[in-house]
Scaffold this motif. Structure first.
Motif, PDB file in Angstrom:
ATOM      1  N   ARG A 344      47.492   2.250 -26.675  1.00  0.00           N
ATOM      2  CA  ARG A 344      46.991   2.757 -27.964  1.00  0.00           C
ATOM      3  C   ARG A 344      46.194   4.013 -27.662  1.00  0.00           C
ATOM      4  O   ARG A 344      45.047   3.930 -27.236  1.00  0.00           O
ATOM      5  CB  ARG A 344      46.114   1.709 -28.652  1.00  0.00           C
ATOM      6  N   ILE A 345      46.807   5.173 -27.882  1.00  0.00           N
ATOM      7  CA  ILE A 345      46.235   6.447 -27.444  1.00  0.00           C
ATOM      8  C   ILE A 345      45.790   7.251 -28.655  1.00  0.00           C
ATOM      9  O   ILE A 345      46.585   7.523 -29.568  1.00  0.00           O
ATOM     10  CB  ILE A 345      47.273   7.254 -26.641  1.00  0.00           C
ATOM     11  N   GLY A 346      44.512   7.635 -28.671  1.00  0.00           N
ATOM     12  CA  GLY A 346      44.014   8.572 -29.670  1.00  0.00           C
ATOM     13  C   GLY A 346      44.033   9.975 -29.100  1.00  0.00           C
ATOM     14  O   GLY A 346      43.556  10.207 -27.989  1.00  0.00           O
ATOM     15  N   SER A 487      53.725   0.670 -28.787  1.00  0.00           N
ATOM     16  CA  SER A 487      52.729   1.670 -28.394  1.00  0.00           C
ATOM     17  C   SER A 487      52.404   2.577 -29.573  1.00  0.00           C
ATOM     18  O   SER A 487      53.245   2.787 -30.459  1.00  0.00           O
ATOM     19  CB  SER A 487      53.243   2.509 -27.225  1.00  0.00           C
ATOM     20  N   VAL A 488      51.189   3.118 -29.580  1.00  0.00           N
ATOM     21  CA  VAL A 488      50.721   3.973 -30.672  1.00  0.00           C
ATOM     22  C   VAL A 488      50.117   5.238 -30.086  1.00  0.00           C
ATOM     23  O   VAL A 488      49.305   5.182 -29.152  1.00  0.00           O
ATOM     24  CB  VAL A 488      49.660   3.249 -31.543  1.00  0.00           C
ATOM     25  N   MET A 489      50.512   6.392 -30.644  1.00  0.00           N
ATOM     26  CA  MET A 489      49.844   7.660 -30.367  1.00  0.00           C
ATOM     27  C   MET A 489      49.361   8.188 -31.713  1.00  0.00           C
ATOM     28  O   MET A 489      50.152   8.425 -32.621  1.00  0.00           O
ATOM     29  CB  MET A 489      50.801   8.648 -29.686  1.00  0.00           C
ATOM     30  N   GLU A 500      39.156   1.402 -34.384  1.00  0.00           N
ATOM     31  CA  GLU A 500      39.758   0.085 -34.545  1.00  0.00           C
ATOM     32  C   GLU A 500      41.100  -0.037 -33.834  1.00  0.00           C
ATOM     33  O   GLU A 500      41.508  -1.138 -33.459  1.00  0.00           O
ATOM     34  CB  GLU A 500      39.921  -0.222 -36.041  1.00  0.00           C
ATOM     35  N   VAL A 501      41.799   1.092 -33.631  1.00  0.00           N
ATOM     36  CA  VAL A 501      43.169   1.041 -33.112  1.00  0.00           C
ATOM     37  C   VAL A 501      43.254   1.457 -31.646  1.00  0.00           C
ATOM     38  O   VAL A 501      43.961   0.818 -30.860  1.00  0.00           O
ATOM     39  CB  VAL A 501      44.092   1.931 -33.979  1.00  0.00           C
ATOM     40  N   CYS A 502      42.545   2.511 -31.257  1.00  0.00           N
ATOM     41  CA  CYS A 502      42.775   3.123 -29.944  1.00  0.00           C
ATOM     42  C   CYS A 502      41.837   2.559 -28.879  1.00  0.00           C
ATOM     43  O   CYS A 502      40.667   2.292 -29.141  1.00  0.00           O
ATOM     44  CB  CYS A 502      42.585   4.644 -30.036  1.00  0.00           C
ATOM     45  N   ASP A 503      42.374   2.402 -27.669  1.00  0.00           N
ATOM     46  CA  ASP A 503      41.547   1.960 -26.556  1.00  0.00           C
ATOM     47  C   ASP A 503      41.448   3.021 -25.448  1.00  0.00           C
ATOM     48  O   ASP A 503      40.821   2.782 -24.425  1.00  0.00           O
ATOM     49  CB  ASP A 503      42.061   0.639 -25.981  1.00  0.00           C
ATOM     50  N   GLU A 504      42.075   4.180 -25.653  1.00  0.00           N
ATOM     51  CA  GLU A 504      41.907   5.307 -24.731  1.00  0.00           C
ATOM     52  C   GLU A 504      42.206   6.592 -25.489  1.00  0.00           C
ATOM     53  O   GLU A 504      42.860   6.583 -26.541  1.00  0.00           O
ATOM     54  CB  GLU A 504      42.819   5.177 -23.513  1.00  0.00           C
TER      55      GLU A 504
END
Length: 648
Positions: A344-346, A487-489, A500-504
């Motif tokens: 989960r990438i911001g 996976s999320v970008m 709430e969504v990203c962990d890195e």
């Protein structure tokens, strides 16, 4: 203060406010919340005099200066700094008075006009205007560019800066964060915390409201309800009230059923007819409580991906940018990164650094200008474009979009199945056939989300997905992303969603990409430091403003004005804190009295000489004292925090 009394406001056949009453005090920072279409913008129009109430009164101090962000796109070739300066109405009036006095040659009038110009802080006004522009993301070389050379989003930032330039007593902000990225949003939040006037803001950004407001005004069912506290506090109090209301409604329905059964059973019996008739009247008199819809307005979930390749994709020495007919413009270069299953990438970075360009390149909307992108076997990308119309066709309906999509990913889907699916995203009845070009921004965003869900992606690329979403839909998106297996970008200025969504996080800066070593709070501090350095550099290089006074005289006047403003600010804060301190002192006295009474009761109980009746009475009194002490201590803490905030 602002005082609305028994106010009724209609827009056509729709009742926006019905006998609504509320009071807002000077200096309060208030968020106005409610469903889309509830009438929040209509209330703003009422406060500015563009609309008038059908009945009731709307009272504002007659001398208050109002400032709001104009919604029209300015078309002018004026320089950006000059356009923003014109938002300072006292300064513009002083300028005009000075020009008129100089035209007549009247020495006395010229002297008065100079004094007026000085009182309007005209000497440092250009520096203040440029500080606003730099804070909102403009570059130093853009400060003197003509307004009509900027795109629509940047012109709206100019309108925002122009509104902030006005020394207003009442500032009205309707979705001020819509055209801002995270760095500009953080700066705006910091600026509004220092604003000393009264402020009403409409926004769908939870963290923004939490940071700058201390009162929440809820517009629902044509009524205004005031809550003390920011948006998170409002949510908690609102949830409690809904639970109580739901409980009252359920009790009332039980009572109605009892009365109805009695009436049905005995209305035909002569001996019971009188009692039955009385219950009919009781049923008619009983207040009808509306059922409370405690469920969320909208929820959805992403379908389980068919596969989860690992890694999802790999970027090796990739360059991202735009290819013209004769040249290439590289924005991000030398990218060496991999995206793994479940990441989960911001994606962070200042405006214009290349966040959207990177996402478009990974989404295959732009070809890489160099290097190699290796996709995992079975990679299925779901792309939410910042401009929804990049993936939508304005003349087609939602059903047309779904039929075309189903042919690509699910040939077996029937039209009724597609209509049912659209209905779950609130495209019901005729809305399924409405041209997309006629829909609101929120409706278009929901359609893009529906299309993403249908595709069953395993990699989501989301570029500002919340720009047009209300708070309820943002919450639904956050929940769906947290339950998503792929996976999320994510590129977003919605800090609540990022948290709430990203962990890195990846930071796009100076033409490259690197991991950001820190959390979102660290990034916000970094942004504020960058903005401060830009403002200091701009102030150091700003040319001196021509004036009839010497620079030494101007500096002395500015210092006098600053001391005067500080004294006035201290006086306002002391006046605001006075009633709070008085109430706090009263609570201290009451707590001391209750403590003395409690000690006496406990001593009497320990003596063992009380009768059973006295024991029971002392026990009840101790319970009442404990409840009152708990309530008073909670109020004491709330008052202490308010006084501390005023002192800060």
């Amino acid at each position: 203060m602002i005082n609305l009394k028994n106010l009724t406001l209609r827009r056509g056949a729709k009742v926006v406010l019905q006998d609504a009453s509320v009071t807002l005090h000077a200096g309060e920072k208030v968020s106005l919340v409610g469903r889309n279409g509830a009438g929040k913008s209509s209330l703003f129009a009422l406060l500015t005099g563009k609309l008038h109430p059908d009945s009731g009164d709307a009272e504002l101090p007659p001398r208050w200066r109002l400032a709001e962000v104009a919604q029209n796109m300015p078309e002018t070739d004026e320089a950006a700094t000059e356009f923003v300066l014109q938002g300072d109405t006292p300064l513009m009036e002083a300028r005009e008075a000075l020009a008129a006095a100089e035209a007549t040659g009247d020495g006395h009038a010229i002297a008065e006009a100079h004094q007026r110009f000085e009182e309007a802080a005209g000497f440092d006004a250009p520096a203040r205007a440029q500080a606003l522009l730099l804070g909102l993301g403009f570059k130093p070389d853009q400060l003197d560019q003509p307004v009509n050379s900027f795109s629509g989003g940047w012109r709206m930032r100019l309108q925002l800066a122009r509104a902030l330039m006005c020394p207003a007593d009442l500032l009205l902000l309707d979705e001020p964060t819509n055209h801002l990225d995270l760095d500009a949003l953080v700066w705006l939040e910091s600026w509004l915390k220092r604003f000393e006037g009264t402020m009403l803001v409409i926004s769908h950004d939870r963290e923004f409201l939490d940071a700058i407001t201390r009162v929440t005004l809820h517009l629902d069912n044509a009524q205004l309800t005031r809550y003390s506290g920011n948006y998170s506090a409002f949510e908690a109090m609102r949830a409690e009230r809904l639970m109580q209301q739901q409980s009252a409604f359920e009790r009332q329905q039980d009572r109605i059923q009892q009365l109805t059964r009695f009436i049905d059973r005995f209305k035909a019996k002569a001996t019971k007819a009188k009692q039955a008739q009385s219950r009919v009247k009781a049923l008619e008199r009983m207040e009808k409580l509306a059922p409370v819809l405690t469920a969320a307005d909208f929820s959805f979930e992403f379908r389980e991906p068919e596969s989860l390749p690992n890694p999802m994709l790999s970027l090796k020495d990739v360059s991202c940018g735009y290819r013209g007919e004769a040249s290439e413009t590289v924005i991000v270069r030398n990218v060496h990164r991999s995206v793994l299953a479940g990441q989960r990438i911001g994606i962070l970075g200042a405006n214009g650094q290349g966040k959207s360009t990177l996402v478009k390149t990974i989404a295959r909307a732009l070809p890489p200008l160099g290097g190699q992108i290796t996709e995992g076997k079975g990679l299925a990308i779901g792309y939410f474009a910042q401009q929804e119309m990049d993936v939508l066709r304005p003349d087609d309906s939602p059903l047309d979009h779904m039929i075309r999509l189903a042919k690509e990913v699910s040939p077996q889907a029937r039209e009724q199945e597609l209509r049912d699916f659209l209905g779950s995203f609130r495209f019901v009845a005729e809305m399924a056939y409405q041209p997309v070009g006629t829909m609101s921004g929120g409706e278009k965003a929901r359609l893009v989300l529906a299309m993403l869900v249908w595709q069953r992606p395993n990699l989501l690329l989301l570029d500002e997905p919340t720009n047009h979403l209300d708070l309820a839909t943002r919450e639904a998106l956050s929940l769906a992303l947290n339950e998503f297996d792929g996976s999320v970008m994510l590129v977003s200025h919605d800090r609540a969603l990022l948290r709430e969504v990203c962990d890195e996080f990846w930071l796009v800066s100076r033409g490259g990409i690197a991991p950001f070593d820190g959390d979102l709070d660290d990034y916000q501090r970094w942004l504020l430091d960058q903005a401060k350095q830009q403002r200091e550099a701009a102030s150091a290089s700003a040319p001196a403003t021509a004036s009839p006074n010497t620079s030494a005289e101007a500096g002395g006047a500015n210092r006098r004005d600053e001391r005067k403003a500080q004294a006035q600010a201290r006086q306002r804060l002391a006046e605001q804190a006075k009633p709070l301190k008085k109430e706090l002192a009263g609570i201290d006295q009451r707590l001391a009295a209750l403590g003395t009474e409690k000690a006496g009761l406990e001593e009497a109980l320990a003596g063992g000489s009380l009768t059973p009746a006295q024991l029971a009475e002392h026990g009840r009194r101790l319970k009442a004292i404990g409840d009152e002490v708990e309530t008073l201590e909670e109020r004491w803490l709330e008052l202490s925090e308010q006084i501390e905030q005023l002192g800060a």
